[in-house]
Write a protein that holds these residues in place. Sequence first.
Motif, PDB file in Angstrom:
ATOM      1  N   ASP A 105      50.144  43.669  46.328  1.00 54.87           N
ATOM      2  CA  ASP A 105      49.269  43.993  47.455  1.00 54.87           C
ATOM      3  C   ASP A 105      49.230  45.494  47.699  1.00 54.87           C
ATOM      4  O   ASP A 105      48.174  46.067  47.977  1.00 54.87           O
ATOM      5  CB  ASP A 105      49.733  43.282  48.734  1.00 54.87           C
ATOM      6  CG  ASP A 105      49.330  41.818  48.740  1.00 54.87           C
ATOM      7  OD1 ASP A 105      48.629  41.410  47.795  1.00 54.87           O
ATOM      8  OD2 ASP A 105      49.714  41.091  49.664  1.00 54.87           O
TER       9      ASP A 105
ATOM     10  N   ALA B  64      47.137  46.992  45.078  1.00 60.13           N
ATOM     11  CA  ALA B  64      45.725  46.672  45.337  1.00 60.13           C
ATOM     12  C   ALA B  64      45.196  47.516  46.499  1.00 60.13           C
ATOM     13  O   ALA B  64      44.042  47.965  46.482  1.00 60.13           O
ATOM     14  CB  ALA B  64      45.577  45.190  45.662  1.00 60.13           C
ATOM     15  N   PHE B  65      46.040  47.752  47.489  1.00 63.04           N
ATOM     16  CA  PHE B  65      45.642  48.567  48.640  1.00 63.04           C
ATOM     17  C   PHE B  65      45.352  50.009  48.197  1.00 63.04           C
ATOM     18  O   PHE B  65      44.336  50.593  48.552  1.00 63.04           O
ATOM     19  CB  PHE B  65      46.756  48.540  49.689  1.00 63.04           C
ATOM     20  CG  PHE B  65      46.496  49.407  50.885  1.00 63.04           C
ATOM     21  CD1 PHE B  65      45.577  49.034  51.849  1.00 63.04           C
ATOM     22  CD2 PHE B  65      47.164  50.610  51.048  1.00 63.04           C
ATOM     23  CE1 PHE B  65      45.334  49.831  52.943  1.00 63.04           C
ATOM     24  CE2 PHE B  65      46.933  51.414  52.142  1.00 63.04           C
ATOM     25  CZ  PHE B  65      46.020  51.027  53.095  1.00 63.04           C
TER      26      PHE B  65
ATOM     27  N   LEU C 279      42.154  50.088  46.221  1.00 64.32           N
ATOM     28  CA  LEU C 279      40.960  49.970  47.070  1.00 64.32           C
ATOM     29  C   LEU C 279      40.657  51.304  47.744  1.00 64.32           C
ATOM     30  O   LEU C 279      39.514  51.780  47.724  1.00 64.32           O
ATOM     31  CB  LEU C 279      41.181  48.882  48.130  1.00 64.32           C
ATOM     32  CG  LEU C 279      40.079  48.770  49.181  1.00 64.32           C
ATOM     33  CD1 LEU C 279      38.818  48.184  48.564  1.00 64.32           C
ATOM     34  CD2 LEU C 279      40.515  47.913  50.356  1.00 64.32           C
TER      35      LEU C 279
END
Lengths: 195, 457
Positions: free
Chosen positions: B321, B324-325, B328
Motif C-alpha cells: 500500500d 502504491a501510495f 500514485l
Amino acid sequence: MLAALKLFQIPSPSSASQSARLAHLRAQVGALDGSLSPEVHTAPDLPVGLPKGAVVELLGPARYEYAAKLLAEKQTLSVWVQKDLSFFPTALLQRGVSLERSVFVEGGQNINWVLKQVLQAQIFPFVIGEDLQLPEKDLRRLQLLAERSGATLLHLCSDYRPSWVPMLSVHLEHLMHPDGSVGFRSQILRKRGAL
Amino acid sequence: VSSSRVLAVLFSSLKLKIDLNQVAETFFRYSSQVAVRGGVAGGEGDAIFIEVSKSMGLYSLDTLIHRIRTHLTRWIPPEEQSHSVLWATGEDAAVALAKARYRKNRKGELPVTALLDFVSPFSALDEKEERRWQKKIFLLERLGVSSIGQFLALPEKSMVNHLGGEMLSVYDAVKDSSEVPWPFFHPQETVKEVLSLEEQNVSADISALAGLEGLSFLIKNLIDRVLLRMRGRNERILKFKLVLELEKNSVSEGHRAYIFEISLPHSASRELLTMIREKINFDLQARPLSGLVENILIEVLETAPRAIAQKDLFHPKREEDNEAFRSLLSRLTDKLGFDRVFMAEPVQCYLPEASWVRTQKDLGDDEGIGSAVSADLRRTKDIARSQPLRPLRIFKTPLRVRSDWLSQVEVLDAPEVLSGQWWDQGFERVYFRVRTGRGEEVWVYRTKGDLFIHGLF
C-alpha cells in the motif's frame, strides 16, 4: 422474473402505489442476487449505511459537514478531489479528520483522469469528489473502478441529476437534536439493488 | 560452509561487455566488503568477490548464491550465465577464485598453476610478471609438484634456498591468505545504465517491437538494474532521466529525453514502469520518433536515503500500500505539478487562508500513522478550543458583496474579530456566520467597511 416482466406492462408507473411496488420488487431482485447486496460502511444518521465499492451522491446543505463527520469517525485514508481547491484543511482538522491520512488533489481539467488513477490505486476506502460534471459514460467507468477497488466514491453534488450510476443518493440537512447536539436529517432520493 | 568466508564470481568468455563495477554495487546489500578484479568483463579472469561470512546469519549460502544469480540475470541472460559465470566459495579470495577457475572443491586438489591466483588475487598480473611466474611454476612441475596439496607438503625451511624468497611468501599466502588486504571498492559517482539494442540483438524499429510494449520490456530490465544498484547503495530514486538515442541520419532528431520527478522516493520497478509507459505512450502518440532507437539510457539525477526498515512479514499488504501510495502521488504530481497534489499541515497563523501549508510526505508505517493521528487529535483539540468552527470550504479570492447584504440574512453566532500580522501591512476582519434564505451557512467578513463572503459551511 415474471413479476419483473409484468412490471413493464404497468401503464402508469408514476402513481405512488406502483412506484412503491417497483421499489419493493427492485429490493427483492437485489436480495435474491447476492452480488447486489453490497458491503456497507456504517454511517452517521444513515441507517442503510454507505455501500463499499460504489458511487454515492451526497446532496443538500449539510453534504460537506456529513462527509467530514464520516471521515472523522472512520479515521481512514481519503482523497479529496476538486477542480480547484476550496476544501479548507484547517476546518477538516477541527472536525476531527486526520490530515495525516488525507490527500488533496486539484485536478483542473484532468479530474476524470485523477479519479481513475486514485481508484485504480486501490488503497483509499473513501474518495471525495465535488460536482463532477462528467458524462454518464465516464461516471459509469468510475463506478466500475470503485467496484473493483472496493472504494466508496462520495460525490458531493449541488444539484440532483437523476443518473443510473450512483448506488445511493442522499439529501442531507442539519438537524438540531433536543439535547442541543447537531445531527443530520437524511432523505434517500434513490438507491439501487438490495441496499 | 563454516570456513567459506568469500564468494567469488568468475566471468569467462562473456559475449556482452558489462561493467563489473556496476554489478558489484548491487552486492553491497549482502556485504559491505566487495571487490572487483578487472573491470569490463568479457575476457578471462574478471571476477567479483563478496565477503559473505557476515551475511550467513541472514541467508544460507545456497540462498545467497540464488539471489546473486537472480541479480546477475539483469545483466547476463541465464543461458549465458550457465557457461560464462563460475561460482566458488573459499576461506579467502584467492582460494575462492582458484576453486572457481579450476572447478575444484578442495584447495589441495587445485593444480599448481593456481599459484598465479595466490600471487595476485585482486588483479591480473601483467604479461611480463605472468611469464616470470609461469617459469617458476614450470620448475615446480618438473620437480613433480602438480597440485597445491603437494606444494604445501614441501618443507618450508628449504623453500628460500631452493625456490627463492618470493616463493616462500606465496607459500605463506597459500597456507593462509586471509590477511591479504582487500582493495577499496569505489561505487561509481552516478547511477547510469545503458542498453544497446544492437548488442542485445533487438530490432531497433519501434514498430517492429509492437509499439511501446517491446520497448518497455527493455526499459524494465534497465530499471531493474538501476533499482538493484540503488538498493545496494541504500538509496531511493527521486528524479531520473530516460533517453532514447536514435540512429544518426539527416532526419533523425538524435535523441529524445524524458525527465521524471517523483514526489516520494521509489523502489519498485513496476510503479516506475507504469509512470514511464504513461509518459512515453502519450508523447509517442503526439510525436512519433523520427528514427530507429539504438540505445536506451537511464540516469539517476536525484536520490534520497532509503529508510532502513525490517520487512513486515505479518502485514505485507501495508508495504504494498505504501508503495502504491508513493506511485500514485508520483503519477499525479508528474501530470498535475507538485503544488496540486499534497497533504495539508496546520500552522500557527491568524489569517485563516494561511493557517495551513501544503506538504508531501510518506504514509509511514502504522505506528507512525498512529502517533501522527494522536498528534492530529491534540492539534484538533487545541484549535477547537481556541477558534470557532471554520467553514469546510473557503474561496481563494473572497467574494465581495453589497455592504447591506448582512441585513438580509440571519446572523447565527457572535462576530469574531481576527487581526494580526502588523509587521506585514496587517489586517483586521470581523467574521460572521450567517444563514441565507436558501438555508446555506456562509462565512462572511467585514473589513474597512467592505463585506466579503469568505467560505461556505
